[in-house]
Design an enzyme around this catalytic site. Structure first.
Site, mmCIF file in Angstrom:
data_model
loop_
_atom_site.group_PDB
_atom_site.id
_atom_site.type_symbol
_atom_site.label_atom_id
_atom_site.label_comp_id
_atom_site.label_asym_id
_atom_site.label_seq_id
_atom_site.Cartn_x
_atom_site.Cartn_y
_atom_site.Cartn_z
ATOM 1 N N ASP B 94 0.837 -1.201 0.000
ATOM 2 C CA ASP B 94 0.000 0.000 0.000
ATOM 3 C C ASP B 94 0.872 1.252 0.000
ATOM 4 O OD1 ASP B 94 -2.544 1.383 0.185
ATOM 5 O OD2 ASP B 94 -2.041 1.818 2.265
ATOM 6 N N ARG B 139 -11.188 9.115 -12.880
ATOM 7 C CA ARG B 139 -10.435 9.416 -11.653
ATOM 8 C C ARG B 139 -9.844 8.165 -11.020
ATOM 9 N NH1 ARG B 139 -14.636 11.725 -8.006
ATOM 10 N NH2 ARG B 139 -12.926 11.731 -6.522
ATOM 11 N N LYS B 140 -10.013 7.021 -11.677
ATOM 12 C CA LYS B 140 -9.518 5.767 -11.107
ATOM 13 C C LYS B 140 -8.138 5.407 -11.669
ATOM 14 C CE LYS B 140 -14.156 3.805 -10.490
ATOM 15 N NZ LYS B 140 -15.095 2.746 -10.920
#
Lengths: 180, 180
Positions: B94, B139-140
Site C-alpha cells: 500500500d 479518476r480511477k
C-alpha cells in the site's frame, strides 16, 4: 467508546464471548512451534509507547467463529496527514481474522485479502471491527470483516478474506483446550 | 541482495529512475497540507532500531509510473513464527503503490487493495516489489504489484490496487517539481 467497551465486557460475562489476551509474540499462542530466531516480535505488538500504535482488545465467540475488536489506532500509524494509514487498517484486519480462524483451526495461512476503503479513519478515532467466518469449503475458510465507527454510523472499510486450513484433521475446540 | 541493489543504483544513474528518500512523516512529502497533530509518524517509519522493522529503498520512474522497492522486513514484523506477517506485506505494498501514484497525482486515496499471498516470506529474507500503473479510467488509477525473492525465482505475493484521484486537474510532473 467506553460504552461500547462496557457492552463487549457484558457480552463476555455471558460466557459465549471470551476476551483474548494481547500476545507479544506468535510463540505465546502457538507454543507447539519451537522455531525461535532470537528477538522477534508479533507485528501488531511491535510499537512501544502507551496509545501510540495498535491499541486493541478482542472478544471471540469460538462457537460462532465471530470476533469483535475494539481498535484505537495511535498517532504512529499515520498515512495521509491526520488520517490512519490504509496498511495499518489492513494489518489489524488480517491479524484479527487470523486470530478468529486460529481459534477454531490450529494451522491456517492467509491466501487472499481484499479490502474496500470507504471512509478514512481520522487520527484519534476509535473503530469497531466485526469479523466472522462466512463459510467453509474443503480447506478454504471464507471470512468477512466490517470496520465501523464505535457509534455505528460510519462504515470505514469492509474486507473479505480467504484462509487455507493447513491440516483440517487437527480441529481445535475450546473444550479440548481446557476452556482456554 | 547487494547485486540487486547495485543493479537498481545503476538504473538510477541513467536518470530515468530516481531513488526516493525515506520520509518519517507524511508532512515531509505533502508539505502543502498543514494539519499537524503533535507527534505523529508515518506508519512504515514508526519502528525504531536498525534493521528490525520496515527496511526499504524505493526507485521511481515517474514517466512510466513504475516503482521498484527493495524491502528487507525485520524480525519485529513477525506473524507466524519465523514468517513475516501478512499485514506487514500488505502495508509495504500500500505504501509503495501510494508513493508511486502520489508521484504523478498529488491527491489520491486508496479505494481497494486485493492481495494473493502465494509463498510466505521467511524472517531475514529480502524481497523485491515491482509496482506500476496499469491504466487510468477517469479518476480511477489501477495498479498492480508483484513481490518476488531478490533472486527472482519465487513469487511471494501479487496485488492489485485501485486509487481514486481526488483532483485530476492538479497534475504533478517531475519538471514542475524541479526534477525532485
Amino acid at each position: 467508546m467506553r460504552r461500547q467497551y462496557r457492552c463487549l465486557l457484558a457480552m463476555a460475562a455471558t460466557g459465549a464471548w471470551a476476551r483474548l489476551p494481547s500476545y507479544c509474540s506468535a510463540h505465546e499462542h502457538l507454543p507447539e512451534v519451537l522455531v525461535m530466531l532470537g528477538d522477534t516480535r508479533l507485528f501488531l505488538c511491535t510499537i512501544k509507547g502507551a496509545g501510540v500504535g495498535f491499541e486493541y482488545t478482542m472478544f471471540l465467540n469460538a462457537a460462532e467463529c465471530s470476533l469483535h475488536c475494539l481498535f484505537q489506532p495511535g498517532p504512529y500509524l499515520e498515512g495521509h496527514p491526520s488520517l490512519i494509514h490504509g496498511g495499518a487498517i489492513t494489518a489489524i484486519i488480517d491479524g484479527m481474522l487470523g486470530t478468529c480462524t486460529l481459534a477454531v483451526a490450529r494451522k491456517v495461512m492467509t491466501a487472499n485479502l481484499s479490502i474496500d476503503y470507504l471512509v478514512p479513519v481520522p487520527l484519534g478515532a476509535a473503530v469497531l471491527l466485526d469479523g466472522h467466518a462466512e463459510r467453509l469449503e474443503g480447506r478454504k475458510v471464507f471470512l468477512s470483516c466490517h470496520v465501523q465507527s464505535v457509534e455505528g454510523d460510519t462504515l470505514h472499510a469492509r474486507a473479505t478474506c480467504l484462509f487455507i486450513w493447513l491440516d483440517p484433521t487437527e480441529h481445535r475446540t475450546r473444550e479440548e483446550d481446557g476452556g482456554r
